[in-house]
Motif scaffolding. Structure first.
Motif, short mmCIF file in Angstrom:
data_model
loop_
_atom_site.label_atom_id
_atom_site.label_comp_id
_atom_site.label_asym_id
_atom_site.label_seq_id
_atom_site.Cartn_x
_atom_site.Cartn_y
_atom_site.Cartn_z
N UNK A 28 0.83 -1.20 0.00
CA UNK A 28 0.00 0.00 0.00
C UNK A 28 0.87 1.27 0.00
N UNK A 29 1.94 1.25 0.79
CA UNK A 29 2.86 2.39 0.82
C UNK A 29 3.37 2.69 -0.58
N UNK A 30 3.75 1.63 -1.28
CA UNK A 30 4.32 1.80 -2.61
C UNK A 30 3.28 2.37 -3.58
N UNK A 31 2.06 1.86 -3.49
CA UNK A 31 1.01 2.34 -4.40
C UNK A 31 0.68 3.81 -4.12
N UNK A 32 0.55 4.16 -2.83
CA UNK A 32 0.21 5.55 -2.50
C UNK A 32 1.36 6.49 -2.92
N UNK A 33 2.60 6.02 -2.74
CA UNK A 33 3.76 6.84 -3.13
C UNK A 33 3.77 7.07 -4.64
N UNK A 34 3.52 5.98 -5.36
CA UNK A 34 3.50 6.05 -6.82
C UNK A 34 2.44 7.05 -7.32
N UNK A 35 1.27 6.99 -6.71
CA UNK A 35 0.19 7.88 -7.15
C UNK A 35 0.47 9.33 -6.73
N UNK A 36 1.14 9.50 -5.59
CA UNK A 36 1.51 10.85 -5.17
C UNK A 36 2.52 11.45 -6.13
N UNK A 38 2.84 10.76 -9.25
CA UNK A 38 2.13 11.09 -10.49
C UNK A 38 1.29 12.36 -10.29
N UNK A 39 0.67 12.50 -9.13
CA UNK A 39 -0.11 13.71 -8.86
C UNK A 39 0.79 14.94 -8.88
N UNK A 156 -2.86 24.42 -9.39
CA UNK A 156 -3.70 23.30 -9.79
C UNK A 156 -4.03 22.47 -8.56
N UNK A 157 -5.07 21.69 -8.67
CA UNK A 157 -5.38 20.70 -7.64
C UNK A 157 -5.56 19.37 -8.35
N UNK A 158 -4.84 18.35 -7.88
CA UNK A 158 -4.90 17.05 -8.54
C UNK A 158 -5.41 16.00 -7.55
N UNK A 159 -6.49 15.32 -7.95
CA UNK A 159 -7.13 14.33 -7.10
C UNK A 159 -7.04 12.96 -7.75
N UNK A 160 -6.27 12.04 -7.15
CA UNK A 160 -6.41 10.64 -7.56
C UNK A 160 -7.59 10.11 -6.76
N UNK A 161 -8.49 9.42 -7.44
CA UNK A 161 -9.63 8.87 -6.70
C UNK A 161 -10.19 7.64 -7.38
N UNK A 162 -11.10 6.97 -6.69
CA UNK A 162 -11.70 5.73 -7.18
C UNK A 162 -13.19 5.96 -7.43
N UNK A 163 -13.53 6.48 -8.61
CA UNK A 163 -14.94 6.77 -8.86
C UNK A 163 -15.76 5.48 -8.90
N UNK A 179 -17.79 25.67 -9.49
CA UNK A 179 -17.14 26.39 -8.40
C UNK A 179 -15.93 27.18 -8.89
N UNK A 180 -15.74 27.27 -10.22
CA UNK A 180 -14.70 28.14 -10.75
C UNK A 180 -13.49 27.44 -11.34
N UNK A 181 -13.42 26.12 -11.20
CA UNK A 181 -12.27 25.40 -11.76
C UNK A 181 -12.45 25.12 -13.24
N UNK A 182 -11.31 24.92 -13.91
CA UNK A 182 -11.33 24.30 -15.23
C UNK A 182 -10.53 23.02 -15.14
N UNK A 183 -10.57 22.23 -16.21
CA UNK A 183 -9.78 21.00 -16.20
C UNK A 183 -10.64 19.80 -16.46
N UNK A 184 -10.20 18.64 -16.03
CA UNK A 184 -10.96 17.43 -16.27
C UNK A 184 -10.22 16.19 -15.85
N UNK A 185 -10.71 15.07 -16.33
CA UNK A 185 -10.22 13.78 -15.88
C UNK A 185 -9.04 13.30 -16.73
N UNK A 186 -8.01 12.82 -16.06
CA UNK A 186 -6.88 12.18 -16.72
C UNK A 186 -6.92 10.70 -16.33
N UNK A 187 -6.91 9.82 -17.34
CA UNK A 187 -6.94 8.40 -17.02
C UNK A 187 -5.62 7.75 -17.44
N UNK A 188 -4.91 7.21 -16.48
CA UNK A 188 -3.67 6.50 -16.76
C UNK A 188 -3.95 5.02 -16.99
N UNK A 189 -3.24 4.42 -17.91
CA UNK A 189 -3.37 3.00 -18.22
C UNK A 189 -4.82 2.58 -18.41
#
Ligand SMILES: C[S@@+](CC[C@H](N)C(=O)[O-])C[C@H]1O[C@@H](n2cnc3c(N)ncnc32)[C@H](O)[C@@H]1O
Ligand SMILES: [Zn+2]
Lengths: 293, 125
Positions: A28-36, A38-39, A156-163, A179-189
């Protein structure tokens, strides 16, 4: 197994036992680190410039530790006292707050140069009471409005999440835009069942332009392939990270410092500060969301 | 773990509390000093965000009088000033006590260095 966010409210689900289990699991540490990592990449902060960041749903500090490592100053918010307790034990550098992000943030305008949030946003989509203030759209609106205000215009604000579904992605994204943001979803792999990852990538400077046409932001591209490194052992993973961090590493103390040296240096710093003597026994008080003060 | 760098950014977020809600006033605090790595570039980058009067008065309340009443113009910061600023922002930790909103009097308790920012149902915007 059903998703954690269906089982109990976050501050209950991440109680003492789960907080420890979650944090000490090396995979889990490795996965969270990896996603951080990337964020941070998607956050695209100006090279070589120090920044103040927000870690939204910082938990026990697995994401924050990466920010420490990269030399960023950060503030962490989380609703689960037991997770924050573990973060204290792990002696992360960020200032920690017991906070329900669905109640809105309390920071002055333009406080932060960026925000990350790793594996948190899906929690905001569950109402745990029938009160109108706790409906997911109400909570998301309060959160995104106050976050937008708390960021600098270039942030910027970057959210990794599990929709849970496409509808949920649409709901979250449309509220963020309102609420004033622009942007959108980035899907890896996107083609890999196992490695597929979702990052909501928001630009604070977005909807702000006065009068003229909105500047269209460019949403970063997702990664292709099957995310091979996801399946590697943590040891190999650490190696990749240290090697891959040539230039950024300069911001850390000493260019070639590897992860182990970093830990040793940090330990030494704490010894110097005499942190070992600091009692960490008592649970902090006021942990109920509805407590009356 | 509440340091003045974050305290200086924090305003009360209770319902209806939009003016005179900054800075939160410290009460009954226990402080701890912890050495932090000195980073003048970070400090200079952060200076434009500081509400200077609030920082100076809060530091004084906590017993630190090293900051000048006026914030130096960008580019004119001396080494001595930056070290003082570093200490005030990054090294003074409020471990116990509370922060009180000057407007609505909401009390945010600090325990083990962690402020409790949770609001009661009727205080949510
Ligand atoms: C999977 S953990 C991730 C923690 C950390 N970001 C990491 O990468 O290890 C999800 C975290 O979100 C927090 N969380 C869930 N809902 C929250 C809310 N409404 N406000 C603040 N934090 C919340 C939980 O308490 C938990 O610590
Ligand atoms: Zn108030």
């Amino acid at each position: 197994m059903s998703r954690p966010e269906f089982q109990a409210p976050p501050e209950i689900y991440y109680g003492d036992t789960e907080a420890k289990k979650y944090t000490h699991n090396t995979r889990n540490q490795a996965i969270q680190a990896e996603m951080t990592d990337r964020a941070l990449e998607l956050l695209n902060l100006p090279e070589g410039q120090p920044a103040l960041l927000l870690d939204i749903g910082c938990g026990s500090g697995l994401s924050g530790e990466i920010l420490d490592e990269e030399g960023y100053t950060w503030v962490g918010l989380d609703i689960a006292p037991s997770m924050l307790e573990v973060a204290l034990e792990r002696e992360v550098e960020g200032d920690l707050f017991l906070h329900d992000i669905g109640q809105g943030l309390g920071f002055r305008p333009g406080s932060f140069d960026g925000a990350i949030s790793i594996s948190v946003l899906q929690w905001l989509c569950n109402a745990d009471t029938t009160s109108p203030t706790s409906s997911p759209p109400a909570r998301l609106t309060r959160f995104f409005t106050s976050l937008h205000a708390a960021l600098t215009r270039s942030a910027r604000a970057v959210f990794q999440f599990y929709p849970q579904s496409d509808d949920q992605v649409t709901l979250i994204t449309s509220i963020a835009m309102r609420c004033g943001f622009e942007g959108g979803l980035v899907v890896d792999y996107p083609n890999s069942q196992k490695a597929k990852k979702f990052f909501l990538c928001l630009f604070a400077g977005g909807g702000e332009s006065s009068g003229g046409a909105r500047r269209k932001v460019e949403i970063p591209k997702g990664l292709d392939g099957d995310g091979g490194e996801q399946e590697r052992e943590p040891a190999a993973f650490e190696k990749r990270r240290t090697n891959g961090r040539g230039e950024k590493g300069k911001k850390r103390k000493g260019a070639k410092e590897n992860h182990k040296d970093w830990i040793l240096r940090k330990k030494e710093l704490y010894r110097k500060r005499g942190k070992e003597d600091v009692p960490r026994d008592s649970k902090f008080t006021g942990r109920k969301r509805k407590s009356v003060f | 773990m509440v340091r003045l760098i974050t305290h200086n950014l924090l305003a009360c977020h209770a319902k209806g509390c939009t003016t005179n809600n900054f800075p939160l006033a410290f009460r009954d605090v226990q402080l701890e000093n912890r050495e932090a790595e000195y980073n003048p570039e970070f400090l200079k980058g952060f200076m434009p965000k500081i509400e200077w009067n609030a920082l100076v008065s809060t530091a004084r309340e906590l017993g630190d009088v090293s900051l000048p009443a006026e914030c130096p113009e960008p580019g004119t910061e001396t080494d001595e000033f930056l070290h003082a600023l570093h200490h005030v922002l990054m090294e003074i930790h409020v471990e116990e006590g509370s922060m009180v909103c000057p407007n609505c009097q909401h009390v945010y308790r600090i325990s083990n260095g962690i402020p409790n920012m949770l609001l009661a149902e009727h205080e949510i915007k």
